[in-house]
Scaffold this motif. Structure first.
Motif, PDB file in Angstrom:
ATOM      1  N   ASN A   1     -10.945   4.549   3.185  1.00 54.03           N
ATOM      2  CA  ASN A   1     -11.387   3.482   2.288  1.00 54.03           C
ATOM      3  C   ASN A   1     -12.228   2.436   2.998  1.00 54.03           C
ATOM      4  N   LYS A   2     -12.485   2.663   4.268  1.00 53.43           N
ATOM      5  CA  LYS A   2     -13.334   1.768   5.072  1.00 53.43           C
ATOM      6  C   LYS A   2     -12.819   0.331   5.057  1.00 53.43           C
ATOM      7  N   THR A   3     -11.532   0.208   5.232  1.00 47.84           N
ATOM      8  CA  THR A   3     -10.969  -1.143   5.315  1.00 47.84           C
ATOM      9  C   THR A   3     -10.617  -1.502   6.746  1.00 47.84           C
TER      10      THR A   3
ATOM     11  N   ARG B   1     -15.505 -12.466   0.618  1.00 47.46           N
ATOM     12  CA  ARG B   1     -14.431 -12.541   1.603  1.00 47.46           C
ATOM     13  C   ARG B   1     -15.005 -12.940   2.966  1.00 47.46           C
TER      14      ARG B   1
ATOM     15  N   GLU C   1       0.826  -1.204   0.000  1.00 51.72           N
ATOM     16  CA  GLU C   1       0.000   0.000   0.000  1.00 51.72           C
ATOM     17  C   GLU C   1       0.865   1.260   0.000  1.00 51.72           C
TER      18      GLU C   1
ATOM     19  N   PRO D   1     -18.891  -5.220   7.524  1.00 51.79           N
ATOM     20  CA  PRO D   1     -19.404  -3.935   8.015  1.00 51.79           C
ATOM     21  C   PRO D   1     -20.465  -3.370   7.076  1.00 51.79           C
ATOM     22  N   GLU D   2     -21.233  -2.459   7.654  1.00 49.71           N
ATOM     23  CA  GLU D   2     -22.283  -1.780   6.897  1.00 49.71           C
ATOM     24  C   GLU D   2     -21.688  -1.042   5.702  1.00 49.71           C
ATOM     25  N   GLU D   3     -20.577  -0.340   6.003  1.00 48.33           N
ATOM     26  CA  GLU D   3     -19.878   0.361   4.936  1.00 48.33           C
ATOM     27  C   GLU D   3     -18.460  -0.168   4.945  1.00 48.33           C
ATOM     28  N   ALA D   4     -17.980  -0.652   3.801  1.00 54.62           N
ATOM     29  CA  ALA D   4     -16.624  -1.175   3.785  1.00 54.62           C
ATOM     30  C   ALA D   4     -16.046  -1.060   2.391  1.00 54.62           C
ATOM     31  N   GLY D   5     -14.736  -1.110   2.317  1.00 50.09           N
ATOM     32  CA  GLY D   5     -14.060  -1.060   1.034  1.00 50.09           C
ATOM     33  C   GLY D   5     -12.954  -2.096   1.011  1.00 50.09           C
ATOM     34  N   ALA D   6     -12.346  -2.255  -0.161  1.00 50.04           N
ATOM     35  CA  ALA D   6     -11.191  -3.143  -0.281  1.00 50.04           C
ATOM     36  C   ALA D   6      -9.966  -2.253  -0.472  1.00 50.04           C
ATOM     37  N   TYR D   7      -8.776  -2.821  -0.293  1.00 52.53           N
ATOM     38  CA  TYR D   7      -7.564  -2.033  -0.490  1.00 52.53           C
ATOM     39  C   TYR D   7      -7.434  -1.655  -1.955  1.00 52.53           C
TER      40      TYR D   7
ATOM     41  N   TYR E   1     -17.004 -10.805   9.832  1.00 50.19           N
ATOM     42  CA  TYR E   1     -17.908  -9.654   9.935  1.00 50.19           C
ATOM     43  C   TYR E   1     -17.876  -8.837   8.652  1.00 50.19           C
TER      44      TYR E   1
END
Ligand SMILES: Nc1ncnc2c1ncn2[C@@H]1O[C@H](COP(=O)(O)OP(=O)(O)OP(=O)(O)O)[C@@H](O)[C@H]1O
Ligand SMILES: [Mg+2]
Lengths: 424, 248
Positions: free
Chosen positions: A225-227, B148, A14, B83-89, B81
């Protein structure tokens, strides 16, 4: 331990984006380029030190003048008698910047009771020191010519020793460092040491601020980014998450400092040869003002501790950020803490400050990294060791706080935006 | 019957404001349990406590007899888990993301390979799985994250609004997947605003509003209790809103 490497790999991936790598390489290349330009300019100035000489006298005295010029490292190019503007034109064409005219009757003048004149010309094309090297050397050569002829004059006209007249009092200048005393001048020592160590605080400043920026951005972008919530529910310990983040940023910072070190050394090294005379080198060696392997190790440790403290503090500050944009503002306090010792170390001797001011400046953990190099050169190892110990304690406290933040609600709740709540 | 999840008088305060007021609940293993309730009711907060992200202010959460407060690291090994709001790298491809996550879950390379294969199938992104996650649409990212979450076959899956942002076809295929996972013995706890989804999926439903668990029961049971034709009406009546005109 296995998950440790998986996390570390991810953190590095990253961080190693082209947005980070390209500027590093670019800056290093620029510094390297500058360094080689500077040193080649100096080589040029040294190597091709040529002088146009118009000798209208052709006497033994004028031959002596040319001889003395040769001793001052000039290559004498004979020019014909001509008006001064064409002489200067010729000098420019010959790509030299200095010329000297020896008038007719110079030799006779020296022998009789008159003051003959030598006229020198120095073409100024720029205001840099290396660009005007020939002119500056010519100035001292003119002085040497004078000294030579006055010595001759004195010994032919009187029975007094010529060198006594020229320098009736001999001054022996000595400098002391620690227990070592050697013959030499303060200015020589300062010039040499500054040239050798100038780049250390620069690199330190760059690397500490980059490391801080990087880790704070790494945390903030996990939030943006919500990661982060997903990562925090994975079966890996929070300590590993904190440590791998710091290690990755630390590694990138170290690579960066290595690259800068090479680049800046090239750059500063370009200046280094300037004030460096053989005499100064011998003096420095006599005084023991060189880095030994153990002092290099201590210096490296102190620099690395500075980076670690910066990483830990930036990690704490970064965890308050809601997004990457917020990082810049949040790490400002850290930048101020780095800037204060950076700037002050150029102008102040911290150990001679008054009590409270000294305590304040020593309380800043980064100060100890900035003063490590001069202290080590002066063989003052104890304060460096204390500094490293202090930095280590501060680092442990910061890591503890950072790990605490990462193991409590805080890392999750500090980012939640309340504006999101909708009406049913 | 094995108990997957046991909440005892669970409370959560943000600062001084209490938003979950003492929820008690038991979910047996293999069940699909759904939390429904208005926005701000405390569903996500409750799920985050189950996921070890938030510490309960008081009360207990036990997951397969492990306390989330005392043994969060052990709990994380058996839960997963979303989450309600999530992203990937952003710098990872979908595949790299699944690989990264699978390797964090297991040290066994064979098992990791299985997880990844299952993840690829569940994500159903075709050749795009090899593209960077930053190029995915919202729904594609959601599918990747869901894949995932369930690919590692933990014991308890916590899904906060799993199908939000997905189109009907993709949402449907996700629901089928969740049902199949439960059939294979997985316990699922989820929240949703989609009553159709809840009715199709869940064995039992918990009605939350204002941080209180008002009622728990199967969709059928709740419909009878509130004399409603569907869960939407149950929701309206249970939360004290006027019942809408019944559909013909
Ligand atoms: N970090 C926080 N700090 C303070 N209050 C919070 C925080 N997160 C949530 N809340 C509050 O807690 C209450 C419950 O929020 P929660 O997110 O659990 O609701 P929800 O049931 O998931 O709603 P939605 O359907 O909108 O997702 C809300 O009043 C919310 O404002
Ligand atoms: Mg929610």
């Amino acid at each position: 331990m296995r998950s440790f490497f998986i996390l570390l790999q991810k953190e590095l991936r990253e961080l190693f984006t082209w947005q980070i790598v390209v500027p590093i390489v670019l800056v290093a290349a620029i510094f390297l380029g500058l360094g080689s330009v500077i040193s080649s300019e100096q080589e040029k100035a040294k190597g091709s030190q040529r002088i146009l000489v118009v000798d209208n006298d052709g006497s033994a005295a004028s031959a002596t003048v040319k001889d003395l010029l040769g001793k001052a490292n000039f290559t004498v190019i004979t020019a014909s008698d001509q008006p001064e503007n064409t002489l200067v034109e010729q000098a420019k064409k010959e790509n030299t910047s200095v010329a000297l005219v020896i008038p007719k009757g110079f030799g006779e003048g020296v022998a009789s009771n008159t003051i003959p004149e030598l006229t020198s010309y120095s073409v100024i094309r720029s205001f840099s020191i290396s660009g005007n090297q020939s002119g500056l050397v010519l100035e001292s050569a003119m002085q040497a010519i004078n000294t030579y002829f006055s010595a001759q004059l004195i010994s032919s006209a009187t029975s007094i020793r010529a060198d006594r007249v020229l320098q009736p009092v001999a001054t022996i200048e000595k400098v002391a460092v620690g227990d070592t005393i050697a013959t030499g001048k303060t200015s020589q020592v300062l010039g040499y040491v500054n040239a050798q160590t100038l780049y250390i605080p620069m690199i330190l400043f760059l690397v500490i601020s980059f490391a801080a920026q990087m880790i704070a951005t790494a945390v903030a972008s996990e939030k943006e980014n919500k990661t982060i919530e997903t990562l925090l529910t994975m079966p890996v310990s929070r300590k590993q998450i904190v440590v791998t983040k710091m290690l990755a940023a630390g590694l990138v910072a170290l690579i960066m400092s290595a690259v800068y070190m090479v680049g800046l050394r090239g750059y500063v090294g370009g200046f280094g040869t300037m004030g460096e005379s053989e005499g100064a080198r011998v003096l420095i060696e006599q005084l023991g003002l060189n880095f030994t392997l153990s002092s290099y190790t201590l210096l490296g440790t102190s620099l690395f501790m500075g980076i670690l403290v910066s990483l830990a503090l930036a990690l704490i500050l970064g965890s308050f950020a809601e997004d990457v944009k917020g990082v810049q503002g949040l790490i400002t306090p850290l930048m101020v803490l780095v800037l204060i010792p950076y700037v002050l170390s150029f102008v102040l001797d911290f150990s001679s400050l008054s009590g409270p001011a000294r305590a304040l400046i020593y309380a800043i953990p980064f100060t100890h990294s900035f003063i490590a190099a001069p202290n080590l050169l002066l063989q003052q190892t104890t304060p460096v060791l204390w500094g490293i110990l202090y930095q280590f304690v501060v680092f442990i406290i910061f890591v503890y706080i950072a790990a605490k933040i990462f193991t409590t609600d805080r890392i999750v709740t500090m980012k939640i935006s309340f504006s999101k709540k909708k009406v049913v | 019957m094995e108990i997957a999840l046991q909440l005892t008088n669970l409370k959560k305060q943000y600062g001084l404001r209490e938003v979950v007021h003492g929820i008690s609940l038991t979910v047996p293993a293999g069940e699909i349990f759904a939390l429904i309730g208005p926005n701000g009711a405390g569903k996500s907060t409750t799920l985050k406590m189950l996921a070890t992200l938030l510490k309960p202010t008081s009360g207990e959460v036990n997951i397969f007899d492990l306390s989330v407060v005392d043994h969060p690291e052990k709990v994380r090994e058996i839960i997963s888990y979303l989450p309600e709001e999530a992203g990937a790298y952003k710098n990872m491809t979908g595949l790299a993301y699944l690989t990264f996550m699978a390797n964090l879950y297991t040290a066994n390379p064979e098992l990791a390979k299985q997880f990844i294969e299952r993840g690829i199938k569940l994500a159903d992104l075709g050749p795009r799985i090899k593209d960077k996650a930053s190029t995915y649409s919202k729904g594609m990212t959601r599918k990747l994250l869901l894949a995932r979450t369930v690919m590692c076959a933990p014991k308890l899956v916590i899904l906060d609004e799993p199908t939000s942002g997905l189109d009907i076809i993709n949402a449907m295929s996700i629901r089928t997947t969740i049902k199949e996972l439960a059939k294979a013995g997985l316990t699922v706890i989820l929240s949703s605003h989609n009553m159709l989804e809840i009715e199709y999926l869940s064995d039992r439903v918990g009605l939350i509003s204002d941080g209180n668990l008002h009622d728990v029961g199967s969709p059928k049971h709740l419909k009878e209790k509130y004399k409603a034709e569907n869960l939407e009406q149950v929701f309206m009546r249970a939360t004290g809103n006027e019942p809408i005109k019944e559909a013909a």
